[in-house]
Write an enzyme that holds these catalytic residues in place. Structure first.
Site, PDB file in Angstrom:
ATOM      1  N   PHE B 124       0.877  -1.044  -0.114  1.00 31.86           N
ATOM      2  CA  PHE B 124       0.180  -0.040   0.178  1.00 31.86           C
ATOM      3  C   PHE B 124       1.081   1.192   0.052  1.00 31.86           C
ATOM      4  O   PHE B 124       1.800   1.346   0.932  1.00 31.86           O
ATOM      5  CB  PHE B 124      -0.854  -0.045   1.018  1.00 31.86           C
ATOM      6  CG  PHE B 124      -2.109   1.123   1.066  1.00 31.86           C
ATOM      7  CD1 PHE B 124      -3.137   0.861   0.415  1.00 31.86           C
ATOM      8  CD2 PHE B 124      -1.729   2.253   1.806  1.00 31.86           C
ATOM      9  CE1 PHE B 124      -4.161   1.812   0.155  1.00 31.86           C
ATOM     10  CE2 PHE B 124      -2.850   3.265   1.524  1.00 31.86           C
ATOM     11  CZ  PHE B 124      -4.057   3.018   0.937  1.00 31.86           C
ATOM     12  N   ASP B 189       3.778  -4.679   8.396  1.00 30.81           N
ATOM     13  CA  ASP B 189       2.568  -3.905   8.286  1.00 30.81           C
ATOM     14  C   ASP B 189       1.344  -5.062   8.234  1.00 30.81           C
ATOM     15  O   ASP B 189       1.499  -5.956   7.235  1.00 30.81           O
ATOM     16  CB  ASP B 189       2.568  -3.036   7.128  1.00 30.81           C
ATOM     17  CG  ASP B 189       1.316  -2.265   6.733  1.00 30.81           C
ATOM     18  OD1 ASP B 189       0.173  -2.639   7.221  1.00 30.81           O
ATOM     19  OD2 ASP B 189       1.129  -1.407   5.910  1.00 30.81           O
ATOM     20  N   TYR B 212      -9.243   0.070  11.585  1.00 36.19           N
ATOM     21  CA  TYR B 212     -10.530   0.454  10.711  1.00 36.19           C
ATOM     22  C   TYR B 212     -10.923  -0.466   9.680  1.00 36.19           C
ATOM     23  O   TYR B 212     -12.097  -0.342   8.959  1.00 36.19           O
ATOM     24  CB  TYR B 212     -10.756   1.839  10.389  1.00 36.19           C
ATOM     25  CG  TYR B 212      -9.334   2.454   9.293  1.00 36.19           C
ATOM     26  CD1 TYR B 212      -9.572   1.916   8.209  1.00 36.19           C
ATOM     27  CD2 TYR B 212      -8.745   3.168   9.814  1.00 36.19           C
ATOM     28  CE1 TYR B 212      -8.464   2.484   7.423  1.00 36.19           C
ATOM     29  CE2 TYR B 212      -7.499   3.643   9.027  1.00 36.19           C
ATOM     30  CZ  TYR B 212      -7.335   3.071   7.703  1.00 36.19           C
ATOM     31  OH  TYR B 212      -6.300   3.574   6.926  1.00 36.19           O
ATOM     32  N   LYS B 213     -10.190  -1.317   9.298  1.00 34.63           N
ATOM     33  CA  LYS B 213     -10.336  -2.628   8.459  1.00 34.63           C
ATOM     34  C   LYS B 213     -11.235  -3.783   9.100  1.00 34.63           C
ATOM     35  O   LYS B 213     -12.526  -3.689   9.336  1.00 34.63           O
ATOM     36  CB  LYS B 213      -9.419  -2.790   7.689  1.00 34.63           C
ATOM     37  CG  LYS B 213      -8.546  -1.945   6.723  1.00 34.63           C
ATOM     38  CD  LYS B 213      -7.370  -2.213   6.019  1.00 34.63           C
ATOM     39  CE  LYS B 213      -6.601  -1.130   5.358  1.00 34.63           C
ATOM     40  NZ  LYS B 213      -7.588  -0.268   4.510  1.00 34.63           N
ATOM     41  N   ARG B 356     -12.019  -5.649  -6.023  1.00 30.59           N
ATOM     42  CA  ARG B 356     -11.695  -6.330  -4.636  1.00 30.59           C
ATOM     43  C   ARG B 356     -12.746  -6.467  -4.056  1.00 30.59           C
ATOM     44  O   ARG B 356     -13.642  -5.639  -3.907  1.00 30.59           O
ATOM     45  CB  ARG B 356     -10.715  -5.027  -3.804  1.00 30.59           C
ATOM     46  CG  ARG B 356      -9.448  -4.957  -4.640  1.00 30.59           C
ATOM     47  CD  ARG B 356      -8.415  -4.169  -3.632  1.00 30.59           C
ATOM     48  NE  ARG B 356      -9.010  -3.400  -2.686  1.00 30.59           N
ATOM     49  CZ  ARG B 356      -8.572  -2.639  -1.561  1.00 30.59           C
ATOM     50  NH1 ARG B 356      -7.574  -3.259  -1.157  1.00 30.59           N
ATOM     51  NH2 ARG B 356      -9.201  -2.055  -0.694  1.00 30.59           N
TER      52      ARG B 356
END
Lengths: 397, 397
Positions: B124, B189, B212-213, B356
């Site tokens: 990312f 990560d 938050y995912k 996705r």
């Protein structure tokens, strides 16, 4: 000045209608709004809306539809008038400490030939700590105390408009002019002035501040960073996260800064905390800041008059040279403050000997000042603070 | 696999009771939990409590009495089991980008003789951008792509456990061992794995992640930073703010790092956003992660089976090598995804051609997978995405 006269002043106060917009506990005179501002009455509903109507119903769509993605800029634009800035000059997010790091690092990059950072050892320590961390990381920098008064070889000067201990206020235009005339860049920290007076950092190079003191954005509400437009094309954000990228959703491998103030956004905004700040800004948009400053000076002057020489004043006696806070020194300041809090007057204590009283003009009135001073005088006259239950220190005060 | 069989699997699902704990919009199959997790049902009340009962009633006293001051550590301790860490090893706060900066900068200070930072260009982008910003600030560093596979002169290797585009999963123990054997420090990560599988970074030097995912802490919920205890005495937090100081309330002029993980706290925590995370952790404390991983593999495998060869699979076919996401490539991926969303199946699109679909095992079931695949096949079979209303790009997707 007796209590009836104070009640009359409250009745005539042009800001009196704002008091009802804040939640204040019964039986407490809250003079810690210089540390954490009171809760605006409509904030709970504003935060509920973000949680239930935005996150709950829009889910990931909230980044577009609820405006979360743009909030660091839109909230920045709403806040800008409070510091004399215009639209497109302020970003909201992260913490003051992190904004200090961004501003000072950007300044160093703009003055690569200079190796001195001037900071104020009397300033709130986190500013100084962040500078020390940056200097240690980079190596080869001198961190010089502002009290030395020498800027001619400095890359940047970091200073707080209002001293967090004494409330002594710097004259922003004249200090800025002196610093810039010496070839250095000026970074103002307005944590202790924004929301308490008319702040104007538009001549400075950078400014930082928090939103949880006088601004009432909530505990840990996001900080802000002002960047003078003359630096927008050249200043670097060393915390170069994806939300400051020219095209964050292109997911390129290389960082390319966005145009304008957006490059100073780091990454995903703290949306729930931002909702608290947005609610506070709903109030501030209706507040005439000249009246806030006039009332602030009147409240702090009244408190100083009423307390008289019962305590050693640590703040300037001249209201124009003072923030919205009055500080006193007492060798047993900690038990004095605890005895006072026990009687419903909330100030705070800062080691080693400082009693601080903050006067937030939107929800503190003249009768509050009268009652606080009367209680303080009683605690001192009767030496009520000598009760041993007040001696034990808490970890956080 | 027909829909009835999927409903039977849902009825037998040992995690089925968790679905009722989340707010999910009517008529939507939400497969974007890999980007923003759904709202836990009790979060609104938990946040209300922080706003009204804590801030509103305790005011500045909330720092002590409501535990705000300790929250970066107490929430870190609650989160630690989800990444294989123990108490006193994780701090919560700020954003993933900032945590990446802290971890990588600390690693460089621990390996001063090495001048190479290895990062993954496929990771990312913000991780890579932050590394670039740090390298630019310091000067003299090479930023090398992980794909080159050479670590013998690297100070630090930064890598995502799960690729945000393809969901390809690295083997954490073997990569960590190879990196450390080469004398480099390993920073993981885990944004795209935490909450979707059993994560174990306890062998690594540092780890960062967002909440938050899959973790459902809310939009912009605070990130976390894990520091291996073997570095606690020597690692530096270059973002040396006052909450990481040994005695923050002594207000000393010089920074002295706290013992242990506390030195990695920067400054004032975002209390409202933290309340959202705390509410999510109330759920996670009851979740058996082995069952989450088993269901995640079953859901993603079922989706791949049902979609078949209608689209080009971009994710590993082997479930063990995959996160909780399935990605496909399509040259017109954007209108395909918009046509799908228009029919109640929410995935997301990542430029240039990636569709996705994230499967959050706590609130997505087998029948959801069936319905999503059936709708996707219909959009493709009937070329519904060619409708011109789906062509226009939104700024954020």
């Amino acid at each position: 000045m007796d209590r009836d006269r104070c009640l009359a002043l409250d009745a005539d106060d042009p800001l009196r209608e704002f008091r009802a917009e804040f939640v204040l506990p019964e039986g407490v005179v809250y003079l810690v709004g210089n540390s954490l501002g009171a809760l605006p009455r409509h904030t709970a509903e504003r935060v509920r809306r973000t949680v239930e109507d935005e996150w709950g119903e829009q889910l990931v769509g909230g980044w577009n539809h609820a405006g979360w993605y743009e909030q660091p800029l839109t909230a920045g634009d709403r806040l800008a008038p409070l510091i004399g800035a215009g639209p497109g000059q302020v970003v909201v997010g992260n913490t003051t400490s992190i904004a200090v790091y961004q501003a000072v690092a950007a300044a160093l990059r703009l003055r690569p030939e200079r190796r001195v950072i001037v900071s104020d050892l009397r300033n709130f320590p986190t500013d100084h700590y962040m500078v020390q961390g940056l200097a240690r990381l980079l190596g080869g920098y001198e961190v010089r105390d502002f009290a030395e008064g020498r800027f001619d070889d400095a890359a940047v000067v970091l200073l707080s408009e209002v001293d967090y201990r004494t409330a002594a206020r710097h004259d922003v235009p004249s200090v800025t002019a002196a610093v810039q005339a010496a070839g250095a860049l000026m970074v103002w920290d307005v944590c202790h002035s924004v929301g308490a007076m008319e702040v104007d950092v538009s001549g400075a190079d950078f400014a930082v501040g928090c939103t949880y003191k006088y601004l009432c954005g909530g505990p840990g509400a996001p900080a802000f960073l002002y960047v003078n437009p003359r630096h927008h094309a050249t200043a670097e954000n060393v915390l170069s996260g994806w939300h400051g990228h020219a095209e964050p959703f292109a997911f390129e491998a290389g960082y390319r800064p966005a145009e304008g103030i957006r490059r100073f956004v780091v990454s995903t905004p703290h949306v729930l905390s931002l909702a608290g700040l947005e609610a506070a800004l709903d109030v501030w948009e209706r507040v005439p800041m000249d009246l806030v400053r006039a009332k602030s000076m009147a409240l702090t002057s009244l408190f100083i008059d009423l307390v008289g020489d019962a305590l050693e004043l640590a703040s300037p006696r001249d209201a124009a040279a003072r923030g919205s806070q009055v500080s006193y020194r007492h060798p047993d300041g900690y038990p004095v403050m605890r005895a006072l809090i026990d009687r419903g007057v909330h100030g705070d204590f800062r080691a080693p000997d400082l009693l601080r009283f903050g006067f937030a003009p939107l929800y503190i009135g003249y009768a509050d000042v009268h009652d606080a001073a009367a209680t303080l005088l009683e605690v001192l006259d009767k030496e009520l603070w000598r009760d041993k239950k007040y001696a034990q220190r808490l970890a956080v005060t």
